[in-house]
Design a protein around this motif. Sequence first.
Motif, PDB file in Angstrom:
ATOM      1  N   PHE A  54      -5.687   9.172  21.519  1.00 51.56           N
ATOM      2  CA  PHE A  54      -5.608   8.241  20.247  1.00 51.56           C
ATOM      3  C   PHE A  54      -6.394   6.852  20.594  1.00 51.56           C
ATOM      4  N   SER A  55      -7.545   6.983  21.547  1.00 51.99           N
ATOM      5  CA  SER A  55      -8.133   5.531  21.913  1.00 51.99           C
ATOM      6  C   SER A  55      -9.277   5.319  21.056  1.00 51.99           C
ATOM      7  N   THR A  56      -9.510   6.255  20.146  1.00 45.08           N
ATOM      8  CA  THR A  56     -10.892   6.094  19.294  1.00 45.08           C
ATOM      9  C   THR A  56     -10.786   5.403  18.106  1.00 45.08           C
ATOM     10  N   GLY A  57      -9.487   4.966  17.681  1.00 43.13           N
ATOM     11  CA  GLY A  57      -9.372   4.226  16.434  1.00 43.13           C
ATOM     12  C   GLY A  57      -9.070   4.955  15.424  1.00 43.13           C
ATOM     13  N   VAL A  58      -9.903   4.772  14.210  1.00 37.83           N
ATOM     14  CA  VAL A  58      -9.558   5.329  12.675  1.00 37.83           C
ATOM     15  C   VAL A  58     -10.646   6.499  12.622  1.00 37.83           C
ATOM     16  N   PHE A  59     -10.039   7.568  12.201  1.00 35.26           N
ATOM     17  CA  PHE A  59     -10.907   8.777  11.902  1.00 35.26           C
ATOM     18  C   PHE A  59     -10.768   9.056  10.437  1.00 35.26           C
ATOM     19  N   LYS A  60     -10.409  10.046  10.020  1.00 33.62           N
ATOM     20  CA  LYS A  60     -10.483  10.335   8.498  1.00 33.62           C
ATOM     21  C   LYS A  60      -9.303   9.845   7.792  1.00 33.62           C
ATOM     22  N   TYR A  61      -7.985  10.024   8.402  1.00 36.75           N
ATOM     23  CA  TYR A  61      -6.857   9.293   7.870  1.00 36.75           C
ATOM     24  C   TYR A  61      -5.858   8.884   8.734  1.00 36.75           C
ATOM     25  N   GLY A  62      -5.684   7.553   8.484  1.00 36.20           N
ATOM     26  CA  GLY A  62      -4.673   6.944   9.332  1.00 36.20           C
ATOM     27  C   GLY A  62      -5.159   6.129  10.618  1.00 36.20           C
ATOM     28  N   ALA A  63      -4.412   4.999  11.064  1.00 34.33           N
ATOM     29  CA  ALA A  63      -4.856   4.601  12.070  1.00 34.33           C
ATOM     30  C   ALA A  63      -3.806   4.394  13.206  1.00 34.33           C
ATOM     31  N   PHE A  64      -3.842   4.705  14.343  1.00 37.93           N
ATOM     32  CA  PHE A  64      -3.035   4.933  15.453  1.00 37.93           C
ATOM     33  C   PHE A  64      -3.142   3.856  16.584  1.00 37.93           C
ATOM     34  N   SER A  65      -2.171   3.445  16.899  1.00 37.74           N
ATOM     35  CA  SER A  65      -2.121   2.419  18.168  1.00 37.74           C
ATOM     36  C   SER A  65      -1.013   2.512  18.981  1.00 37.74           C
ATOM     37  N   GLY A  66      -1.015   2.452  20.371  1.00 40.17           N
ATOM     38  CA  GLY A  66      -0.347   2.586  21.295  1.00 40.17           C
ATOM     39  C   GLY A  66       0.582   4.116  21.611  1.00 40.17           C
ATOM     40  N   VAL A  67      -0.341   5.090  21.272  1.00 39.94           N
ATOM     41  CA  VAL A  67       0.326   6.509  21.378  1.00 39.94           C
ATOM     42  C   VAL A  67      -0.167   6.882  22.776  1.00 39.94           C
ATOM     43  N   ARG A  68       0.897   7.297  23.808  1.00 38.36           N
ATOM     44  CA  ARG A  68       0.427   7.567  25.048  1.00 38.36           C
ATOM     45  C   ARG A  68       1.390   8.963  25.171  1.00 38.36           C
ATOM     46  N   ASN A  69       2.239   9.513  24.375  1.00 43.94           N
ATOM     47  CA  ASN A  69       2.923  10.523  24.376  1.00 43.94           C
ATOM     48  C   ASN A  69       2.663  11.522  23.256  1.00 43.94           C
ATOM     49  N   TYR A  70       2.326  12.681  23.511  1.00 45.17           N
ATOM     50  CA  TYR A  70       2.232  13.578  22.337  1.00 45.17           C
ATOM     51  C   TYR A  70       2.429  15.219  22.586  1.00 45.17           C
ATOM     52  N   LEU A  71       2.713  15.739  21.600  1.00 43.36           N
ATOM     53  CA  LEU A  71       2.998  17.305  21.638  1.00 43.36           C
ATOM     54  C   LEU A  71       1.591  18.061  21.350  1.00 43.36           C
ATOM     55  N   VAL A  72       1.218  18.857  22.176  1.00 41.64           N
ATOM     56  CA  VAL A  72       0.203  19.788  21.718  1.00 41.64           C
ATOM     57  C   VAL A  72       0.556  21.028  21.280  1.00 41.64           C
ATOM     58  N   MET A  73       0.132  21.368  19.865  1.00 45.11           N
ATOM     59  CA  MET A  73       0.672  22.415  19.168  1.00 45.11           C
ATOM     60  C   MET A  73      -0.270  23.554  19.225  1.00 45.11           C
ATOM     61  N   ALA A  74      -0.054  24.336  20.366  1.00 46.80           N
ATOM     62  CA  ALA A  74      -1.125  25.431  20.556  1.00 46.80           C
ATOM     63  C   ALA A  74      -0.260  26.912  20.192  1.00 46.80           C
ATOM     64  N   GLY A  75      -1.014  27.791  20.012  1.00 46.53           N
ATOM     65  CA  GLY A  75      -0.715  29.029  19.650  1.00 46.53           C
ATOM     66  C   GLY A  75      -1.766  29.784  19.080  1.00 46.53           C
ATOM     67  N   LYS A  76      -1.626  31.233  18.740  1.00 46.62           N
ATOM     68  CA  LYS A  76      -2.584  32.181  17.999  1.00 46.62           C
ATOM     69  C   LYS A  76      -3.227  31.448  16.857  1.00 46.62           C
ATOM     70  N   LYS A  77      -4.214  32.001  16.335  1.00 54.34           N
ATOM     71  CA  LYS A  77      -4.646  31.469  15.161  1.00 54.34           C
ATOM     72  C   LYS A  77      -3.678  31.860  13.963  1.00 54.34           C
ATOM     73  N   ASP A  78      -2.872  32.560  14.171  1.00 56.17           N
ATOM     74  CA  ASP A  78      -2.048  33.288  12.937  1.00 56.17           C
ATOM     75  C   ASP A  78      -0.812  32.245  13.230  1.00 56.17           C
ATOM     76  N   ALA A  79      -0.395  31.640  13.920  1.00 57.17           N
ATOM     77  CA  ALA A  79       0.847  31.149  14.191  1.00 57.17           C
ATOM     78  C   ALA A  79       1.166  29.779  13.537  1.00 57.17           C
ATOM     79  N   GLU A  80       0.332  29.350  12.710  1.00 57.28           N
ATOM     80  CA  GLU A  80       0.399  28.135  11.750  1.00 57.28           C
ATOM     81  C   GLU A  80       1.829  27.882  11.627  1.00 57.28           C
TER      82      GLU A  80
END
Length: 222
Positions: A54-80
């Motif tokens: 999250f170190s690159t600032g603003v993308f398409k929606y929302g600005a984040f700062s200080g994020v150092r912890n996160y969940l990577v939501m991985a799975g098969k393509k049909d697992a949405e």
Amino acid sequence: MTELEAIKARHSVRKYTEQPIEKSKLNLLREEIQKCNAEAGIHIQLVVDEPKAFSTGVFKYGAFSGVRNYLVMAGKKDAEERIGFYGERIVLLAQTLGLNSCWVGLTYKKIPGTFTLEEGEVVHCVIALGYGATQGVQHPMKPAEKFYECEGVPPTWFMDGMEAALLAPTAINQQKFKFILRDGDKVEALPLKSLAGYTQLDLGIVKYHFEIAAGKENFCWD
């Protein structure tokens, strides 16, 4: 704090303090992640003390700062939908532990070496976690009647579920879903078309909220 209380208290937070997540809370999150992965056949992973995503600032929606912890939501393509359903289960646990969170579909970058993917898996999104600089703000509530169909007056449990569903985080707050009540206790949840995408993932989040507030003993999914 109960899950229902967490649903009402939780709001998306994009700015975080430097306070680290305690080891005891990380262990509880990892235990829940392991249970969710086993139940749903998905591959959620917790990344701790990693600031680059999250170190690159603003993308398409929302600005984040200080994020150092996160969940990577991985799975098969049909697992949405499962990613949404079980991801929100972890998010609400985090809220009961005093942590803040935000579902993130666009405003991050994938950092090699911080997670692994099995064959056929993709990263559907990530979820920022930590101690928020604020507790966030509730998005405007729309009338529940716009989001459901049923014959006659809906029962109290159904309306409780709808209230919780409308508190669910969805992509750019689009709330593209509809609930249909049939035969008194059969509930169908449908995604609606959206140019922003993420409707199946959003549907999973919304269904988890509905299930908690309505009570699994009162209905069955159709």
